[in-house]
Write an enzyme that holds these catalytic residues in place. Structure first.
Site, PDB file in Angstrom:
ATOM      1  N   GLY A 157       0.881  -1.224   0.194  1.00 49.98           N
ATOM      2  CA  GLY A 157       0.012   0.027  -0.006  1.00 49.98           C
ATOM      3  C   GLY A 157       0.795   1.350   0.097  1.00 49.98           C
ATOM      4  O   GLY A 157       1.927   1.210   0.015  1.00 49.98           O
ATOM      5  N   ASP A 158       0.074   2.270  -0.083  1.00 46.62           N
ATOM      6  CA  ASP A 158       0.781   3.601  -0.057  1.00 46.62           C
ATOM      7  C   ASP A 158       1.810   4.031  -1.150  1.00 46.62           C
ATOM      8  O   ASP A 158       2.934   4.695  -1.200  1.00 46.62           O
ATOM      9  CB  ASP A 158       1.412   3.953   1.354  1.00 46.62           C
ATOM     10  CG  ASP A 158       0.460   4.043   2.351  1.00 46.62           C
ATOM     11  OD1 ASP A 158      -0.619   4.270   1.973  1.00 46.62           O
ATOM     12  OD2 ASP A 158       0.755   3.685   3.477  1.00 46.62           O
ATOM     13  N   GLU A 159       1.693   3.156  -2.191  1.00 48.89           N
ATOM     14  CA  GLU A 159       2.799   3.470  -3.327  1.00 48.89           C
ATOM     15  C   GLU A 159       2.675   4.619  -4.154  1.00 48.89           C
ATOM     16  O   GLU A 159       3.446   4.752  -5.006  1.00 48.89           O
ATOM     17  CB  GLU A 159       2.420   2.131  -4.592  1.00 48.89           C
ATOM     18  CG  GLU A 159       2.745   0.667  -3.858  1.00 48.89           C
ATOM     19  CD  GLU A 159       1.418   0.300  -3.308  1.00 48.89           C
ATOM     20  OE1 GLU A 159       0.338   0.841  -3.061  1.00 48.89           O
ATOM     21  OE2 GLU A 159       1.332  -1.093  -2.765  1.00 48.89           O
ATOM     22  N   THR A 187      -6.120  -0.200  10.679  1.00 49.62           N
ATOM     23  CA  THR A 187      -6.384   1.386  10.688  1.00 49.62           C
ATOM     24  C   THR A 187      -7.619   1.730  11.635  1.00 49.62           C
ATOM     25  O   THR A 187      -7.832   2.674  11.860  1.00 49.62           O
ATOM     26  CB  THR A 187      -6.846   1.748   9.264  1.00 49.62           C
ATOM     27  OG1 THR A 187      -7.911   1.217   8.887  1.00 49.62           O
ATOM     28  CG2 THR A 187      -5.711   1.598   8.163  1.00 49.62           C
ATOM     29  N   GLN A 238      -4.917  -0.418  -1.190  1.00 47.23           N
ATOM     30  CA  GLN A 238      -4.016  -1.180  -0.490  1.00 47.23           C
ATOM     31  C   GLN A 238      -3.132  -1.855  -1.527  1.00 47.23           C
ATOM     32  O   GLN A 238      -2.815  -1.177  -2.359  1.00 47.23           O
ATOM     33  CB  GLN A 238      -4.711  -2.460   0.282  1.00 47.23           C
ATOM     34  CG  GLN A 238      -5.607  -2.064   1.499  1.00 47.23           C
ATOM     35  CD  GLN A 238      -6.833  -1.288   1.075  1.00 47.23           C
ATOM     36  OE1 GLN A 238      -7.496  -1.547   0.551  1.00 47.23           O
ATOM     37  NE2 GLN A 238      -7.092  -0.204   1.834  1.00 47.23           N
ATOM     38  N   PRO A 283       3.815   6.414  11.495  1.00 44.58           N
ATOM     39  CA  PRO A 283       5.067   6.497  10.940  1.00 44.58           C
ATOM     40  C   PRO A 283       5.086   5.055  10.130  1.00 44.58           C
ATOM     41  O   PRO A 283       4.644   3.957  10.705  1.00 44.58           O
ATOM     42  CB  PRO A 283       6.203   6.451  11.798  1.00 44.58           C
ATOM     43  CG  PRO A 283       5.442   6.150  13.134  1.00 44.58           C
ATOM     44  CD  PRO A 283       3.956   6.349  13.172  1.00 44.58           C
ATOM     45  N   ASP A 304      12.390  10.385  -6.720  1.00 50.76           N
ATOM     46  CA  ASP A 304      13.101  11.375  -6.140  1.00 50.76           C
ATOM     47  C   ASP A 304      13.523  11.429  -4.767  1.00 50.76           C
ATOM     48  O   ASP A 304      14.573  11.993  -4.328  1.00 50.76           O
ATOM     49  CB  ASP A 304      12.213  12.778  -6.432  1.00 50.76           C
ATOM     50  CG  ASP A 304      10.892  12.239  -5.943  1.00 50.76           C
ATOM     51  OD1 ASP A 304      10.183  11.362  -6.152  1.00 50.76           O
ATOM     52  OD2 ASP A 304      10.507  13.112  -4.741  1.00 50.76           O
TER      53      ASP A 304
HETATM   54  P1  GDP Z   1      -1.461   5.501  -2.300  1.00 50.78           P
HETATM   55  O1  GDP Z   1      -2.158   5.062  -0.899  1.00 50.78           O
HETATM   56  O2  GDP Z   1      -0.884   4.551  -2.812  1.00 50.78           O
HETATM   57  O3  GDP Z   1      -2.478   6.585  -2.822  1.00 50.78           O
HETATM   58  O4  GDP Z   1      -0.248   6.522  -1.509  1.00 50.78           O
HETATM   59  P2  GDP Z   1      -0.473   7.539  -0.623  1.00 50.78           P
HETATM   60  O5  GDP Z   1      -1.268   8.693  -0.902  1.00 50.78           O
HETATM   61  O6  GDP Z   1      -0.917   7.058   0.794  1.00 50.78           O
HETATM   62  O7  GDP Z   1       1.232   7.677  -0.115  1.00 50.78           O
HETATM   63  C1  GDP Z   1       1.914   8.144  -1.260  1.00 50.78           C
HETATM   64  C2  GDP Z   1       2.659   9.460  -0.800  1.00 50.78           C
HETATM   65  O8  GDP Z   1       3.584   9.811  -1.709  1.00 50.78           O
HETATM   66  C3  GDP Z   1       1.661  10.818  -1.007  1.00 50.78           C
HETATM   67  O9  GDP Z   1       2.146  11.532   0.170  1.00 50.78           O
HETATM   68  C4  GDP Z   1       2.029  11.323  -2.107  1.00 50.78           C
HETATM   69  O10 GDP Z   1       1.634  12.696  -2.252  1.00 50.78           O
HETATM   70  C5  GDP Z   1       3.523  10.984  -2.438  1.00 50.78           C
HETATM   71  N1  GDP Z   1       3.909  10.821  -3.720  1.00 50.78           N
HETATM   72  C6  GDP Z   1       3.569  10.057  -4.753  1.00 50.78           C
HETATM   73  N2  GDP Z   1       4.301  10.076  -5.954  1.00 50.78           N
HETATM   74  C7  GDP Z   1       5.371  10.697  -5.511  1.00 50.78           C
HETATM   75  C8  GDP Z   1       6.556  10.900  -5.852  1.00 50.78           C
HETATM   76  O11 GDP Z   1       6.823  10.285  -7.163  1.00 50.78           O
HETATM   77  N3  GDP Z   1       7.478  11.253  -5.291  1.00 50.78           N
HETATM   78  C9  GDP Z   1       7.280  11.968  -3.960  1.00 50.78           C
HETATM   79  N4  GDP Z   1       8.152  12.771  -3.365  1.00 50.78           N
HETATM   80  N5  GDP Z   1       6.041  11.715  -3.448  1.00 50.78           N
HETATM   81  C10 GDP Z   1       5.226  11.131  -4.002  1.00 50.78           C
HETATM   82  P1  IMO Z   2      -3.629   2.587   0.588  1.00 54.32           P
HETATM   83  O1  IMO Z   2      -4.869   2.422  -0.318  1.00 54.32           O
HETATM   84  C1  IMO Z   2      -1.036   0.945   3.742  1.00 54.32           C
HETATM   85  C2  IMO Z   2      -2.778  -2.145   6.415  1.00 54.32           C
HETATM   86  C3  IMO Z   2      -2.800  -1.467   7.805  1.00 54.32           C
HETATM   87  C4  IMO Z   2      -2.602  -2.953   8.692  1.00 54.32           C
HETATM   88  C5  IMO Z   2      -3.476  -3.886   7.479  1.00 54.32           C
HETATM   89  C6  IMO Z   2      -4.795  -4.153   7.985  1.00 54.32           C
HETATM   90  O2  IMO Z   2      -3.587   3.898   1.078  1.00 54.32           O
HETATM   91  O3  IMO Z   2      -2.696   2.108   0.074  1.00 54.32           O
HETATM   92  P2  IMO Z   2      -7.069  -2.732   8.128  1.00 54.32           P
HETATM   93  O4  IMO Z   2      -7.520  -1.475   8.409  1.00 54.32           O
HETATM   94  O5  IMO Z   2      -7.319  -2.806   6.583  1.00 54.32           O
HETATM   95  O6  IMO Z   2      -7.808  -4.060   8.572  1.00 54.32           O
HETATM   96  O7  IMO Z   2      -5.523  -3.093   8.577  1.00 54.32           O
HETATM   97  O8  IMO Z   2      -3.427  -3.243   6.283  1.00 54.32           O
HETATM   98  N1  IMO Z   2      -3.483  -1.035   5.506  1.00 54.32           N
HETATM   99  C7  IMO Z   2      -2.896  -0.224   4.659  1.00 54.32           C
HETATM  100  N2  IMO Z   2      -1.571   0.071   4.658  1.00 54.32           N
HETATM  101  N3  IMO Z   2      -1.957   1.611   2.881  1.00 54.32           N
HETATM  102  C8  IMO Z   2      -3.263   1.147   2.805  1.00 54.32           C
HETATM  103  O9  IMO Z   2      -4.266   1.670   1.981  1.00 54.32           O
HETATM  104  C9  IMO Z   2      -3.764   0.023   3.721  1.00 54.32           C
HETATM  105  N4  IMO Z   2      -4.872  -0.053   4.223  1.00 54.32           N
HETATM  106  C10 IMO Z   2      -4.625  -1.228   5.254  1.00 54.32           C
HETATM  107  O10 IMO Z   2      -1.874  -0.816   8.080  1.00 54.32           O
HETATM  108  O11 IMO Z   2      -1.328  -3.226   8.583  1.00 54.32           O
HETATM  109 MG    MG Z   3      -1.976   5.426   1.162  1.00 57.63          MG
END
Ligand code: GDP
Ligand code: IMO
Ligand code: MG
Length: 438
Positions: free
Chosen positions: A20-22, A137, A232, A312, A341
């Protein structure tokens, strides 16, 4: 900038390749310019997708990230779980920012509701697990999917069947309150309060609830562009992830089919989104995790704190064993690399090429969390780069060491990287190749 769209067939999925959070929100916002529909298929407001564009900075949890382009319809499919209070807050915040969702957002009447008792159960069960907590979460996602599978869930469409709703709610609350009171020793949830909430949700959400499966299926039949937005990541998948340290849904490609009611052969393109390194929030095995030192440096540099919970994020080097596995599970047609970056200015960067377990080489991602926990990463060192990649919009702007790093990941994962993200803003993006190859 986007003549690669000429080659797009109609349906493309953008899926998280790691934990997740890619950066899915960022890339979906970028890619959806020419989409007709952007669709979420799994998860709920456990997701946190950050979008930064000319309209501002937004944190989306349920509403798909394509909403910022005019004329796009965004849909939330049957495979998701929806917290109506969360959704209404998001609708209100977007409306306030000048983004009108009326007539543009449709939520499936088959999507299950995340009820206040699901949130309570999530928090209570995590607390009871102590050191073995998953680190959820706390949004009630697991308990809502549990009820769905147990066939005692309440769906958005049920909000409009008042008598049936009241009797089902009474029944299910009897069961959950028994657990809340007798297992966890906590306060029961009030039936009247929830029924009251249901009335309010029905009033406010009625204009947004509809038959998403039909809308999406008809759009595909008419050759419209449908972008499927993953939430995720593959390694959090209930079946294919690092169980039990996973979420309760299927963020992988199979989940896109069941979560939107579409057919496997209707999906033309599957893009895997990967960070140039790795992060994970919550508990569970993480072979390339960096403890202190460089890990802290990356976390602070890149502000690696959860979008939904502010926790974190754990940080580590790129794990090509996990990435190859993710590519097998999802069948990526190509990859999207984000946050390149963040690695600017490092003397050297490490990439995990394989694991070692009890002195043996492991190249396949183990299916068992306790085995994975014992795996040790084996790294290859790659030279870093001095010149910045931050904000680059053309591949020719990248230093040769960064190009080498990209090539190495392509070779290790066995898939081409077609798009590179060099910053959080929509425009900070490099299109390397048109993203469809047939
Ligand atoms: P998601 O859940 O996959 O949509 O990702 P999140 O938004 O939770 O986390 C990705 C974070 O990286 C966010 O704060 C974005 O603004 C940031 N982000 C996305 N792409 C880039 C990138 O190429 N460079 C940097 N520095 N930040 C990025
Ligand atoms: P996005 O879409 C990162 C993780 C939680 C926990 C596990 C189970 O932003 O990438 P849950 O509340 O789903 O039962 O928690 O999954 N988790 C994520 N981690 N990005 C997410 O979504 C997540 N959604 C759930 O931190 O480890
Ligand atoms: Mg995210």
């Amino acid at each position: 900038m986007i003549d690669f769209w000429r080659f797009i067939l109609s349906v493309f999925a953008v899926l998280g390749g790691q934990w997740g959070d890619e950066g899915k929100g960022k890339v979906v916002d970028f890619l959806s310019e020419k989409a007709d529909i952007v669709a979420r298929f799994s998860g709920g407001n456990n997701a946190g997708h950050t979008v930064i564009n000319d309209k501002g900075e937004f944190k989306l949890h349920l509403v798909p990230s394509g909403i910022f382009w005019p004329n796009i319809k965004v849909v939330i499919g049957n495979g998701t779980v929806v917290d109506p209070d969360g959704l209404l807050q998001e609708i209100d915040a977007l409306t306030e920012a000048g983004i009108d969702l009326r007539g543009r957002l449709v939520v499936s009447d088959r999507a299950h509701i995340v009820m206040p008792y699901h949130r309570a159960l999530d928090v209570l069960s995590e607390k009871a697990k102590g050191d073995n907590a998953i680190g959820t979460t706390g949004k009630g996602i697991g308990p809502a999917y549990t009820d769905k599978v147990a066939r005692i869930g309440i769906r958005l469409g049920d909000l409009f069947q008042k008598e049936l709703l009241a009797s089902r709610l009474k029944e299910v609350l009897k069961y959950h309150n028994a657990i809340i009171e007798n297992v966890y020793g906590s306060e029961p949830v009030s039936f009247e309060d929830i029924l009251e909430k249901c009335k309010l949700w029905a009033d406010r959400l009625t204009e947004y609830i509809g038959s998403v499966e039909h809308i999406v299926f008809d759009a595909i039949t008419e050759n419209k562009n449908v972008l499927i937005e993953g939430a995720q990541g593959a390694l959090l998948d209930l079946d294919h992830g690092t169980y039990p340290y996973v979420t309760s849904s299927h963020p992988t490609i199979g989940g896109a089919c069941t979560g939107l009611g579409i057919l496997h052969d209707q999906i033309d393109v599957v893009l895997g989104v990967f960070k140039a390194y790795s992060t994970r929030v919550g508990s569970g095995p993480f072979v390339t995790e960096l403890h202190g030192g460089v890990g802290d440096e990356i976390r602070n540099l890149a502000n690696e704190f959860g979008t939904t919970t502010g926790r974190p994020r754990r940080v580590g080097w790129f794990d090509s064993v996990a990435a190859r596995y993710s590519a097998r599970v999802n069948g990526y047609t190509s990859l999207l690399l984000t946050r390149l970056d963040v690695l600017d200015g490092f003397d050297s960067i490490k990439v995990c090429t394989y694991y070692e377990l009890d002195g043996k080489k492991v190249t396949d991602f183990p299916g068992n969390a306790s085995l994975l926990e014992r795996c040790k990463p084996v790294y290859e060192d790659v030279p870093g780069w001095d010149l910045p990649t931050a904000g680059a919009t053309n591949i020719s702007q990248l230093p040769k060491e960064a190009l080498r790093y990209i090539k190495m990941i392509e070779e290790l994962v066995g898939k081409p990287i077609d798009i590179i993200s060099t910053g959080p803003h929509r425009t900070e993006t490099i299109v390397v190749r048109d993203i469809v190859r047939f």
